[in-house]
Design a protein around this motif. Structure first.
Motif, short mmCIF file in Angstrom:
data_model
loop_
_atom_site.label_atom_id
_atom_site.label_comp_id
_atom_site.label_asym_id
_atom_site.label_seq_id
_atom_site.Cartn_x
_atom_site.Cartn_y
_atom_site.Cartn_z
N ASP A 194 0.95 -1.19 0.00
CA ASP A 194 0.17 -0.08 0.01
C ASP A 194 0.92 1.14 -0.08
N VAL A 195 0.71 2.12 -0.90
CA VAL A 195 1.54 3.36 -1.27
C VAL A 195 1.56 4.02 0.06
N GLN A 196 0.17 4.43 0.63
CA GLN A 196 0.25 5.36 1.96
C GLN A 196 0.97 4.78 3.25
N GLN A 197 0.84 3.48 3.23
CA GLN A 197 1.21 2.70 4.62
C GLN A 197 2.75 2.59 4.20
N LEU A 198 3.20 2.43 3.18
CA LEU A 198 4.81 2.47 2.73
C LEU A 198 5.40 3.74 3.17
N ALA A 199 4.62 4.83 2.49
CA ALA A 199 5.19 6.14 3.00
C ALA A 199 5.31 6.66 4.39
N ASN A 200 3.99 6.15 5.12
CA ASN A 200 4.06 6.33 6.61
C ASN A 200 5.21 5.37 7.16
N GLN A 231 13.87 -9.03 -3.20
CA GLN A 231 12.76 -10.39 -2.88
C GLN A 231 11.13 -9.94 -3.05
N GLN A 232 10.80 -8.46 -3.52
CA GLN A 232 9.48 -8.13 -3.45
C GLN A 232 8.79 -8.44 -4.69
N SER A 233 7.43 -8.35 -4.83
CA SER A 233 6.71 -8.56 -5.91
C SER A 233 6.76 -7.16 -6.69
N ILE A 234 6.01 -7.40 -8.03
CA ILE A 234 5.93 -5.95 -8.68
C ILE A 234 5.40 -5.29 -8.28
N PRO A 235 4.23 -5.35 -7.87
CA PRO A 235 3.45 -4.20 -7.28
C PRO A 235 4.06 -3.55 -6.32
N VAL A 236 4.77 -4.16 -5.35
CA VAL A 236 5.48 -3.58 -4.15
C VAL A 236 6.81 -2.62 -4.75
N SER A 237 7.35 -3.22 -5.89
CA SER A 237 8.43 -2.67 -6.56
C SER A 237 7.75 -1.27 -6.82
N GLU A 238 6.88 -1.27 -7.74
CA GLU A 238 6.07 -0.11 -8.17
C GLU A 238 5.90 0.85 -7.12
N ASN A 239 5.44 0.60 -6.02
CA ASN A 239 5.24 1.33 -4.89
C ASN A 239 6.25 2.04 -4.41
N PHE A 240 7.36 1.46 -4.02
CA PHE A 240 8.54 1.70 -3.82
C PHE A 240 9.10 2.92 -4.72
N ARG A 279 13.71 -1.09 -12.13
CA ARG A 279 14.17 -2.64 -13.05
C ARG A 279 13.50 -3.49 -12.61
N GLN A 280 13.01 -3.60 -11.50
CA GLN A 280 12.18 -4.91 -10.88
C GLN A 280 10.88 -5.09 -11.71
N VAL A 281 10.35 -4.03 -12.29
CA VAL A 281 8.99 -4.17 -13.07
C VAL A 281 9.50 -4.60 -14.65
N PRO A 282 9.13 -5.69 -14.75
CA PRO A 282 9.69 -6.43 -16.13
C PRO A 282 9.16 -5.58 -17.40
N ASP A 283 8.08 -5.24 -17.59
CA ASP A 283 7.60 -4.49 -18.53
C ASP A 283 7.97 -3.23 -18.80
N MET A 284 8.58 -2.83 -20.17
CA MET A 284 9.04 -1.65 -20.22
C MET A 284 8.30 -0.40 -20.33
N ASP A 285 6.86 -0.82 -20.94
CA ASP A 285 5.82 0.34 -21.13
C ASP A 285 5.44 0.46 -19.64
N ARG A 330 6.99 0.11 -16.87
CA ARG A 330 7.91 0.91 -16.16
C ARG A 330 7.94 2.37 -16.36
N TYR A 331 7.76 2.63 -17.78
CA TYR A 331 7.79 4.21 -18.04
C TYR A 331 6.36 4.91 -17.63
N GLU A 332 5.35 3.96 -17.47
CA GLU A 332 3.99 4.59 -16.86
C GLU A 332 4.14 4.79 -15.26
N VAL A 333 4.90 3.87 -14.55
CA VAL A 333 5.07 3.86 -13.28
C VAL A 333 5.79 5.37 -12.97
N TRP A 334 6.83 5.69 -13.85
CA TRP A 334 7.91 6.55 -13.30
C TRP A 334 7.24 8.05 -13.88
N LEU A 335 6.45 8.05 -14.80
CA LEU A 335 5.64 9.26 -15.24
C LEU A 335 4.93 9.57 -14.34
#
Length: 763
Positions: free
Chosen positions: A490-496, A520-529, A565-571, A573-578
């Motif tokens: 969860d993004v908010q819990q992670l930020a807290n 060792q984390q999943s893709i959604p957790v990597s995106e949240n970080f 980098r742990q988000v395997p799909d390039m598109d 990955r671009y969306e997450v960072w944008l």
């Protein structure tokens, strides 16, 4: 809700054969059959031999169980402790037998003996009163006559005193002799009375036991724990009452201890012969089946592993391969296992911190074996740390021959502290705990990171915890990491959680060590970080400490790139960072990470593959550029810790004219111009005899992005501040040096002050 910590267990013998762990149930059953066969002609004495801890008491308890269950015999537990003198031990034993036989008249014997003592005691004043009183009366009369004669006849008082003293001493001596003789006679009478009473009891027991249809079993355990004089006393008592029919004595002891004690009465080296005249049948405690002792240890560890906190980093493969084999040599009997697991349980509890276990369970097991069986080695490891921060330095450079030789000497010195019989296995256990000691060891940053995550004793972050049980105040605990990873979904819990760590001043330590956890984390957790780290990284220190590697902000940036980098799909990955760039008000990590993504997209580097396409990278730089412009308009740009990076990227992604236009509007006087110079000054680290920060100014970039002409004009405008700060003075000196080098037609993009570590006349 956490599982309860295992309870402290004691070194208690077993009583129920169903709990037999050493394969001795059948032996004890047959032993009970032998004990149940008493002889009507006298006592039978059977012994169980064995060293401390082999399970003699458990074997006795199992045999007593079978006596009760299969033969209807309740064994008598006789404990000779606390009785001084053979007669008193015999008396205590007879009392036990009387109670077991249930004869009230015989139980009165002890009272009779005490009555006899009192009667004999009363005989003193009646029998010896005359012997004591008449000498005293005679002495008093003599003193009177001497005093009168000396005083009146000689008229010398001192003579009277001397003569009276001599007469008194003679009288006291005579009375004392009489008293001593009376006491001697009294003791002899009491002894004779006690002997006669005990003989009466013995005769009564013989009569009662002769009519008994089954054996009366008496067990005497732990004889080898008595003092030598007490050992001889117990053995002699058993010998003295050996004519009691149907009585079977079961003695339990370590044979060499008892035979040494009997040497005093039988002659040096003849204690064994003396013992053989008393013990008719002797058994050694059977050896457990191969592997049974270690199976007991495995069973105890399995119980501990039921707590998920303890089991989290338990590695069965490592246990079987590296730790268990050398530990076999230390566990020789059931008591070793019982003592070890009892102590281990205490240390496990001490290392629990909330919902986490703060050390590696396998390493704790290995160190506890060293603490218990090799105390000298443990004390050395506790007093002189075997690992330190230099391990990271070794991991980043080729391991020199000197490093290897040092480790070999360390291993040799430590192995000498191991008991000689366990020297080989002790060295093997040391290498299992501290792989740095192996001659073939090659330091590897990835391996060190894994050791950190697994809380290994071989990592300098965790070494001290194993010995002093304290958590360092500036170090994140395993619980902190577990809570952070649990909040990652969860993004908010992670930020807290990250904010909490920041407030507790633990975030820099977390960022240094987070990479392996994040991997060792999943893709959604990597995106949240990737979403959260730019915001939390804005307030982190912008420079590393002089004695460390990358600073906290650089670590946060590196972790953001790792998360992407742990988000395997390039598109994706671009969306997450944008999304992260547009959503955050942070600028430092936003600009830095975007610049890295752009650089990777432009390069064709197989070692650092692109994370986005060049088209995607261009869109990301456009979004980051807009964030810089917004900050510039709002007046926040100058306050950003990485201001110098943003000015450079602004000019690169747009043009130097935009940065100069901003500078012209921002710098209104000398104070604001000095502020810009200070923000563009950088510190580089000098690793000489001492570690120092060296100020440096990129003069050519300053001229291109801001302009020397504009700076000169603004610096000439008076400002309201009266004193310049040390940083401002340093920045002005660097600026003056840059202008001097430019005027001389020499490079001026890495300007340092004359006399500094990096200054050169060619700069």
């Amino acid at each position: 809700m956490t599982e309860p910590t295992p309870k402290l267990s004691g070194d208690f013998p077993r009583s129920d054969p169903e709990h037999d762990e050493l394969g001795r149930k059948q032996f004890c059953e047959k032993l009970a059959q032998i004990l149940a066969k008493g002889h009507d002609s006298g006592s039978t004495v059977i012994a169980i031999y064995g060293a401390w801890g082999v399970g003699k008491t458990t074997a006795k308890n199992f045999a007593v169980h079978f006596l009760r269950k299969d033969h209807g015999i309740e064994a008598i537990e006789f404990e000779p402790w606390g009785w001084s003198g053979r007669d008193k031990v015999v008396e205590a034993l007879f009392t036990k037998l009387e109670v077991a036989l249930g004869k009230a008249d015989m139980r009165e014997t002890k009272k009779w003996v005490e009555s006899a003592r009192r009667v004999l005691g009363l005989s003193i004043p009646f029998l010896d009163i005359a012997k004591l009183v008449w000498p005293a009366i005679g002495t008093l009369l003599s003193l009177g006559f001497v005093w009168l004669g000396s005083t009146y006849a000689l008229d010398q008082r001192w003579v009277a005193f001397v003569l009276c003293g001599l007469v008194g001493l003679c009288g006291v001596a005579a009375a004392g002799h009489k008293l001593a003789k009376a006491i001697e006679d009294y003791n002899a009478d009491v002894k004779a009375a006690r002997f006669a009473a005990l003989e009466d009891v013995r005769a009564g027991l013989v009569r009662e036991l002769s009519t008994r249809g089954k054996a009366l079993v008496v067990t005497i355990d732990d004889i080898d724990r008595l003092e030598p004089v007490e050992i001889r006393q117990v053995v002699q008592v058993v010998k003295a009452v050996a004519n009691l029919p149907h009585v079977v004595f079961l003695l339990l002891f370590q044979r060499d201890v008892v035979t040494r004690a009997l040497d005093e009465v039988a002659g040096q080296g003849k204690g064994q012969e003396f013992l053989e005249k008393i013990v008719q049948v002797g058994f050694h405690v059977p050896e457990p089946p191969p592997g049974r002792i270690m199976a007991m240890l495995d069973s105890a560890l399995t119980e501990l592993k039921k707590d998920p906190r303890f089991a989290r980093y338990w590695d069965d493969a490592r246990w079987e391969r590296a730790v268990r084999p050398p530990m076999k040599g230390y566990f020789r009997n059931a008591r070793d296992v019982a003592r070890f697991t009892s102590a281990l349980t205490v240390y496990v509890d001490q290392h629990m911190h909330g919902g986490s276990f703060e050390v590696n369970p396998l390493d704790l097991v290995g160190l506890e074996a060293i603490r218990m069986f090799e105390p000298a080695l443990f004390e050395r490891l506790s007093a002189v740390p075997l690992v330190g921060p230099s391990e990271m330095v070794e991991a980043l450079m080729p391991v020199s021959k000197e490093f290897k030789q040092r480790r070999e000497l360390d291993l040799e010195a430590l192995t000498k502290l191991v008991s000689e019989e366990n020297r080989a296995t002790g060295g093997q256990l040391l290498r299992a705990l501290f792989p740095q000691l192996a001659s073939h060891y090659e330091a590897d940053p990835a391996v060190l990171d894994k050791c950190d995550v697994e809380l290994r004793v071989c990592h300098h972050y965790h070494y001290a915890k194993y010995f002093d049980l304290n958590l360092l105040p500036d170090r994140a605990t395993a619980q902190d990491f577990q809570a952070l990873m649990a909040a990652g979904a969860d993004v908010q819990q992670l930020a807290n959680q990250l904010q909490r760590l920041s407030e507790q001043k633990l975030l820099p330590d977390v960022l240094v060590r987070l990479g392996t956890h994040l991997a060792q984390q999943s893709i959604p957790v990597s995106e949240n970080f990737a979403h959260v780290l730019p915001g939390i990284g804005e307030d982190l220190p912008d420079q590393r400490a002089a004695d460390e590697g990358a600073g906290a902000k650089e670590n946060a940036a590196a972790l953001t790139i790792q998360a992407l980098r742990q988000v395997p799909d390039m598109d994706r990955r671009y969306e997450v960072w944008l999304e992260a760039v547009k959503a955050t008000n942070a600028l430092d990590l936003t600009v830095y990470v975007t610049a890295v993504l752009e650089s990777l997209a432009k390069k064709n580097d197989p070692m650092n593959s692109a994370l986005t396409t060049q088209e995607q990278a261009a869109k990301l730089t456009g979004a980051a550029l807009e964030r810089i412009r917004v900050d510039a308009r709002d007046g926040r740009l100058i306050s950003r810790p990485w201001f110098w990076r943003h000015i450079y990227r602004w000019a690169e992604w747009s043009s130097p004219e935009e940065t100069k236009a901003w500078a012209s509007g921002f710098m209104t006087d000398a104070a604001s111009a000095r502020c810009v110079l200070v923000k563009l000054k950088q510190d580089i680290i000098s690793y000489g005899s001492t570690i120092r920060r060296i100020p440096q100014l990129a003069g050519e970039d300053l001229d291109r992005l801001i302009g020397f002409d504009l700076l000169d004009r603004r610096l000439s405008i008076a400002s309201t501040d009266k004193e310049k700060s040390p940083d401002e003075n340093t920045a002005l000196l660097l600026y003056a040096e840059a202008k001097k080098l430019k005027g001389a037609g020499r490079p001026y993009n890495q300007v340092t002050l004359p006399g500094s570590d990096f200054w050169s006349s060619n700069q």
